[in-house]
Each structure stands twice: as structure tokens, then as C-alpha cells.
Design a protein around this motif. Sequence first.
Motif, PDB file in Angstrom:
ATOM      1  N   ASP A  83      -2.608  -4.742  -1.864  1.00 39.90           N
ATOM      2  CA  ASP A  83      -3.627  -3.840  -1.308  1.00 39.90           C
ATOM      3  C   ASP A  83      -4.571  -3.331  -2.389  1.00 39.90           C
ATOM      4  O   ASP A  83      -4.651  -3.870  -3.508  1.00 39.90           O
ATOM      5  N   ASP A  84      -5.263  -2.283  -2.078  1.00 39.68           N
ATOM      6  CA  ASP A  84      -6.284  -1.655  -2.921  1.00 39.68           C
ATOM      7  C   ASP A  84      -5.732  -1.331  -4.322  1.00 39.68           C
ATOM      8  O   ASP A  84      -4.552  -1.014  -4.474  1.00 39.68           O
TER       9      ASP A  84
ATOM     10  N   ASP B 129     -11.450  -4.526   4.315  1.00 36.85           N
ATOM     11  CA  ASP B 129     -11.540  -3.124   4.731  1.00 36.85           C
ATOM     12  C   ASP B 129     -12.993  -2.674   4.799  1.00 36.85           C
ATOM     13  O   ASP B 129     -13.906  -3.322   4.250  1.00 36.85           O
TER      14      ASP B 129
ATOM     15  N   PHE C 247      -1.952   3.349  -5.563  1.00 40.73           N
ATOM     16  CA  PHE C 247      -2.693   2.716  -6.670  1.00 40.73           C
ATOM     17  C   PHE C 247      -1.809   2.480  -7.906  1.00 40.73           C
ATOM     18  O   PHE C 247      -2.260   1.925  -8.898  1.00 40.73           O
TER      19      PHE C 247
ATOM     20  N   TRP D  92      -6.345  -7.527  -0.694  1.00 44.09           N
ATOM     21  CA  TRP D  92      -7.259  -6.546  -0.074  1.00 44.09           C
ATOM     22  C   TRP D  92      -8.629  -6.585  -0.746  1.00 44.09           C
ATOM     23  O   TRP D  92      -8.729  -6.621  -1.974  1.00 44.09           O
TER      24      TRP D  92
ATOM     25  N   TRP E 258      -6.129  -4.117  12.033  1.00 42.44           N
ATOM     26  CA  TRP E 258      -5.239  -3.005  11.698  1.00 42.44           C
ATOM     27  C   TRP E 258      -5.595  -1.844  12.629  1.00 42.44           C
ATOM     28  O   TRP E 258      -6.650  -1.217  12.449  1.00 42.44           O
TER      29      TRP E 258
ATOM     30  N   GLY F   3     -10.422   1.556   7.593  1.00 48.65           N
ATOM     31  CA  GLY F   3      -9.761   2.856   7.505  1.00 48.65           C
ATOM     32  C   GLY F   3      -8.848   3.047   8.704  1.00 48.65           C
ATOM     33  O   GLY F   3      -8.888   4.072   9.366  1.00 48.65           O
ATOM     34  N   GLY F   4      -8.074   2.021   9.027  1.00 49.56           N
ATOM     35  CA  GLY F   4      -7.366   1.974  10.305  1.00 49.56           C
ATOM     36  C   GLY F   4      -8.268   1.261  11.295  1.00 49.56           C
ATOM     37  O   GLY F   4      -8.942   0.290  10.951  1.00 49.56           O
TER      38      GLY F   4
ATOM     39  N   LYS G  21      -7.254  -8.968   3.484  1.00 51.77           N
ATOM     40  CA  LYS G  21      -7.360  -7.757   4.294  1.00 51.77           C
ATOM     41  C   LYS G  21      -8.726  -7.188   3.941  1.00 51.77           C
ATOM     42  O   LYS G  21      -8.952  -6.753   2.813  1.00 51.77           O
TER      43      LYS G  21
ATOM     44  N   CYS H 210      -9.947  -4.556   8.996  1.00 49.91           N
ATOM     45  CA  CYS H 210      -9.426  -3.203   8.805  1.00 49.91           C
ATOM     46  C   CYS H 210     -10.613  -2.299   8.528  1.00 49.91           C
ATOM     47  O   CYS H 210     -11.581  -2.702   7.893  1.00 49.91           O
TER      48      CYS H 210
ATOM     49  N   ARG I  93     -15.456   9.144   1.816  1.00 48.80           N
ATOM     50  CA  ARG I  93     -14.380   8.583   0.972  1.00 48.80           C
ATOM     51  C   ARG I  93     -14.943   8.132  -0.384  1.00 48.80           C
ATOM     52  O   ARG I  93     -14.651   7.032  -0.859  1.00 48.80           O
TER      53      ARG I  93
ATOM     54  N   ASP J  41      -4.229   3.666  10.516  1.00 54.90           N
ATOM     55  CA  ASP J  41      -3.431   4.010   9.330  1.00 54.90           C
ATOM     56  C   ASP J  41      -2.215   4.831   9.739  1.00 54.90           C
ATOM     57  O   ASP J  41      -1.302   5.036   8.945  1.00 54.90           O
TER      58      ASP J  41
ATOM     59  N   TRP K  48       0.814  -1.218   0.000  1.00 61.22           N
ATOM     60  CA  TRP K  48       0.000   0.000   0.000  1.00 61.22           C
ATOM     61  C   TRP K  48       0.848   1.269   0.000  1.00 61.22           C
ATOM     62  O   TRP K  48       0.803   2.077  -0.918  1.00 61.22           O
TER      63      TRP K  48
ATOM     64  N   ASN L  56     -14.293   1.291   4.768  1.00 56.27           N
ATOM     65  CA  ASN L  56     -13.849   2.673   4.933  1.00 56.27           C
ATOM     66  C   ASN L  56     -14.943   3.695   5.196  1.00 56.27           C
ATOM     67  O   ASN L  56     -14.636   4.849   5.475  1.00 56.27           O
TER      68      ASN L  56
END
Length: 718
Positions: free
Chosen positions: A346-347, A462, A321, A394, A528, A511-512, A460, A509, A426, A531, A316, A464
Amino acid sequence: MKMRFFFLGVLLCVFMQLNAEERPFIVVETDDISLIYQVGTDGRLYQSYLGERLTNKNDYVHLPQGTEAYLTHGMEDYYEPALHVLHNDGNPSALLKYVSHEVNSLEEGVTETIIDLKDEQYPIEVKIHFVAYSKNNVIKEFTEILHHEKHPIILEKYASSMLHFAKEKYYLTEFTGDWAHEANMSETLLTFGKKEVDSKLGARANMFASPFFQLSFDSPSTENAGEVLVGTLGWTGNFRFTFEVDHLNRLRVISGINPYASQYWLPSGEVFRTPDFYFTYSTKGRGEASRRFHDWARLHQIKNGQDSRMTLLNNWEATYFDFDENKLLSLIKDAKSLGVDMFLLDDGWFGNKYPRQSDTQGLGDWQENAKKLPNGLGRLVEEAKMEGVKFGVWIEPEMVSPKSELYEKHKDWVIHLPNRDEYYFRNQLVLDLSNPEVQDYVFGVVDGLMTRYPGIAYFKWDCNSPITNIYSMYLKDKQTHLYIDYVQGYYNVLERIRAKYPDLSMMLCSGGGGRTDYEALRYYTEFWPSDNTDPIERLFIQWGYSQVFPSKVLCAHVTSWNKKASIKFRTDVAMMGKLGFDINLHELSEQEREFCIQAVRQYNEMKPIILDGDLYRLVSPYGRQHTSSMYVDKLKNKAVVFAFDIHPRYGEHLLPVCLDGLDPNKLYKVEEVNLMKGSKSSLSENGKVFSGNYLMTAGLRLFSSQELFSRIVKIEAL
Ligand code: GLA
């Protein structure tokens, strides 16, 4: 027929009242804690005692009756109730009387007590469950609410737990903050009135407040002293803790789902089961309370809690990206050369019509982006296998970008108000998990990937966005069910995943640290925490989470946040948790890279002590310039001590740090480890042998006056 049983029950109740001398004491106990209820002459249930274990049963008769255990709205009580129901005839009251109780052994050392309460006027019933984990001194509590009225009753308030205290003073520690600033500890003296710690965020529920607290009695507790109750709710959604001090300075603590905007229609014969509230009570301070939770969680709660955990390299922060197949293939090689167990993608790997090249689009379209990954994830899984590392990926399957094919196809699956402008957190929206079709879809994201690529070893997962613009097309006239049904739907999905892929490791996870509760951890192997990976901030964040969670579940990654701190400082901080790297290794100097490789080896050697040992927090970072913690293995033969100098003051007088948890009668060798190549230990006690007694009373001179200096010290019995 049902009514006949009901009246029989009522008769039984009356009978109970008449035989006052037969009123039972109901005792929930662990090795060190007693929670004692008794039935009053009025047939109601009272909490008579909660505290250190009472050893002589004959003493119970001397206990005061106490406060009614599970207080209801609409009767004589003037404060916050545990239960508030609305009956079919519009009557808003409940009066619960004791009917019976039972005690069952669930497994060696784990006992369940169920207390059955009923209302004489209305066919409603509340069963309070307590599961006592004797050795770990943790008690789990939840309630079941059911009724046999003709139509659904409306549940306005429905606590998992209500506990009562009568002490001189109450000090509450809460864990609050924000994105990149999670689990800050602050302590308040509770005085008359109500203090609530809650969440109304729906999905990313713990972004501002964590679902746990510490409550110290009479004076603030320390690591090794003081009376303290630590409680936490296992619910991955809106929670609420209410602390209310009344006119007699008694405190009630009510824990459960946040009833905010969540009136619940409960049909006849159905059971409303509240989430689990877990607590421990210690007279020896917060350290002991934490260790009890850590042991209990590894043994009874966390997914694969007894197994070890994988170190990893995450892309990440190295790429965001901006990557393609070649870049990822070379990162997989980096993971191999670093010596970690896994590469985590990751993303940014998905979406074709709306490629996920930023966080503005693509969520919901879980097909590999053909430009970035022309050979799909399969090529990466294969490469990882060839290099001998595991592969993780992710996902954020509960969410959708308005710019996505999923949104175009299934607007009816999206939580949003149909007649108002959408609001994006987001740039995304939350899918309606109360809808079984959406649950199938979310399960299908994981199942589809696992079916195509059985080599995937880790997700992972997420989350967000909180729930905004709350409205479900599926729930129609039951909109106030959405916050609750969302979480139930989420659990349905996780249950299916765990059943089909019991060995799959998953990181929670949001967003943290937006999701950090013990119910989610039944399905996830770790989480997680934030962040924010600035090592200084992490010292505080990890200190906060460690109050309730073992290091085994606290993912801690070495990144390039705060480059003022050396790579050693950053790595030493991350080694206190579940170690990972989220950094471009090629930005590091040769010497720094070598250090990281060596640190992974060192970590692997110490991993069983860090992840499964007993944590002793020695010096708090709060209000100080230094901090230190240590882990000790269960046999007290090996320990690892971490020490950090954050911002020493000029001319500061440095004190030695007394270790903890060792055997005073054993001899231990002290050795500083994890040094940069070529540098020597400056620890004056390095290489010497001391008794456990000396180390715990005279201590080691671990701190220095150097800014951002850290050290790891290995302690080994001879
Ligand atoms: C969240 C997570 C990060 C990262 C990004 C990807 O913010 O907390 O670790 O995965 O999403 O978009």
C-alpha cells in the motif's frame, strides 16, 4: 452542402407529420421489459410505455401517447428539461422532431435502437441510443448531441436519459453517506416537486452519494415483490439524478452528468456523447433487479468480468507508513503461509526528496524511497515470485502533494486557483487531467512501473481528494469544461492502460468508496467499498452495494477494526465479497491464524458460487438484529448461506430463515462450515438432508441469541 442536407431533413420531417398513420412505434425490448415510443401527429417523440413486456404488438395502438420523450428547455414544458442549448443567435430553445430510427443487432441477444431527432429551426440533432440486453433485462441509454451552426453552441443541460412514469406513488431509495459510512440506504416518498441526488466533488465523486437508485412504484418494494426500477450512471465524475413529480402526479427521471458549473461549448460538427445510463425494471422486487445487474455486469461490463479474482494480503492496516524492505519481505512470506494469491503493497513506498512517511507529502514522486526499499520494488516482485504469490502495488497517480518534486516542477499541471490560497483535502491537490501532457504523465506512472517490473500483477489505484479550488491553466477561457474534460482525460488514460495491459487487475479505490460506477469498472476488476472494515458496518455497506454490484467487485478485507467481533465473525463477513486480509497476522493467536488459513481454503472452494452465483438477500440488517444472505450456483446444485447475529435482544423469539433460489424438487445436504478448530456446529439442522422445498418454505434456524455470532452453511444437492 451541409445546409442542403439539413433542409432535406426538415422536408422529410414535414412529410412524416402528414402521414400520421405511418407514424411508427419504436420498441426497445428485452425478454421481460418493453419501452415503447411513438411519434405524435406533431412529429415529436413520445414515451408511451415502460414496464412489463407487452406481448401483442397489435395492442400498441391502444397505448396513450404519453409524455414527450426528451424534453427541451424554452418550449411549452414547465418542468426540468433533458436538454437546454443556447444557439449562436442567443436563442435558448430547442424543439426536437422525429426524423428516423434504426435497429441494429450488436451481438446475439444485444440490440441497439437509435432514434434520430432534429430541430426544424436550427441545425441541431439529438440521437437517443438504447442498447437492450435481452436475457439480462438491462437497458443502456445515452444520447449524442451535434449541430451545424457556424460557431459552437452552448450546452447548458444534456441528460443521458429521461424516463417518464404515471403511477400512484413513487418511493425513491438513495445510497448516501460519507467517508467510512458509504451507501446507506434510505427511502423517501416523492411528492410534488423536485428531488435531486447529485455530486459536485469532481474526482472523489461518490464520497457522499452513489450513482445509483431504486425507484419503487405504488408501494415500497421488497426483496421478492413489488414493481421497481433500478438505475445507475456510468460516469466517474459529477452526476445528477433528478426526480420531479408534476401537477398531474407524473414523474420524470432525468439522469446524466451534473450540469452544475459545466456549460459546454460544442463546436460545429462535433458530437457530444453523454455517459451511459443503465436500468432494469422488475415486477418481482429488488432481489431480481440486483441479480439482473450482477449477471449483466459480469458478462458485458466489468473488466475481466468472467474471470475469477485473487485473494490477497494488504499491508496498509498492518504497517501504515511504517515499513522497510525486511518487514515487507516477511509480509510476503505471511501471504504465502496464509494461502492467499497476492501480496499488496500500500501507500508509503515512494518519494525521496519528500519521503512519503505520512500523508502530508510525496504524492507525484513515484520513485521508490531508497531508505525503505534500497533494492527497489524489484526485490519485492522477485521475492513474491519465489514464494509463488502475485505482487500488487498502490498508486494515486492523479494527485500531487504540495510537498513534492512534481509540484515544484509542474505547478501548471495542478488544479488550483492561481490567485488564491490553496485548500488541501488530505494534504493534497488534484492534477489537471484535461491536459494531454498530464494524461501522458499519469499513463506513464503505470506504464513506467510495468516496464521496469513486468511482474506486477495488480494496482490499487486510489483517489483521495475531490477537486477543490477549481481552475485549469490548460483550459484557459473554457473553465466550465473542467469537470467533464477531467473525466474524459481519466478515461483516455485508462483506455491506454487497458489496451496495453489487458490482463492487469486493478482495484478502484477512492478513500474507500469514493468512486463506484460502472464506467470505471470497464477498466477495473473490483473496487474498495469503504475504509470502514468494522464487520458490523460492513454488513450494511455490502448490503447497500450488492443492490447494484456483484460480490465479484466488492473487496472485503479482514482487519482489526472492532476487535469485539471474533476473527471468525470478521472473516465470515469478508467472505461474502472478494476476500482479502489487511491485518498483522502476528497479532493473532495461533488458533486465530490457523482459522484464517483454513478460511482461505474454504473460501477458495466456495469462490465460484460467491463470485459468480445468484445472490439472494434473505434478512436485511436494516432495523433488525440479524442478517442473512446466500449465493446459489447457476445449476442450483450448490449454495452458501451466511448468517449473522449482531445484537440479539433479551428473550427474543428467533424465527427460522427461509432460503431462496434452490430447486424445490432437489434434495440438499446442509452442513455448517468455517468453524473455529475444536468448536462444533450448534445448528440444529447440521448434517441433515432436506428438500429444496422445505428449505425455502420452512427454513433453517440460522440465528442465535449470541451477540456477534456468525455462521456459514454449505448447501449441496445429493
Ligand atoms: C485511502 C484508501 C486506503 C489506503 C490509504 C493509503 O484512504 O482508501 O485503503 O490505501 O488511502 O493512504
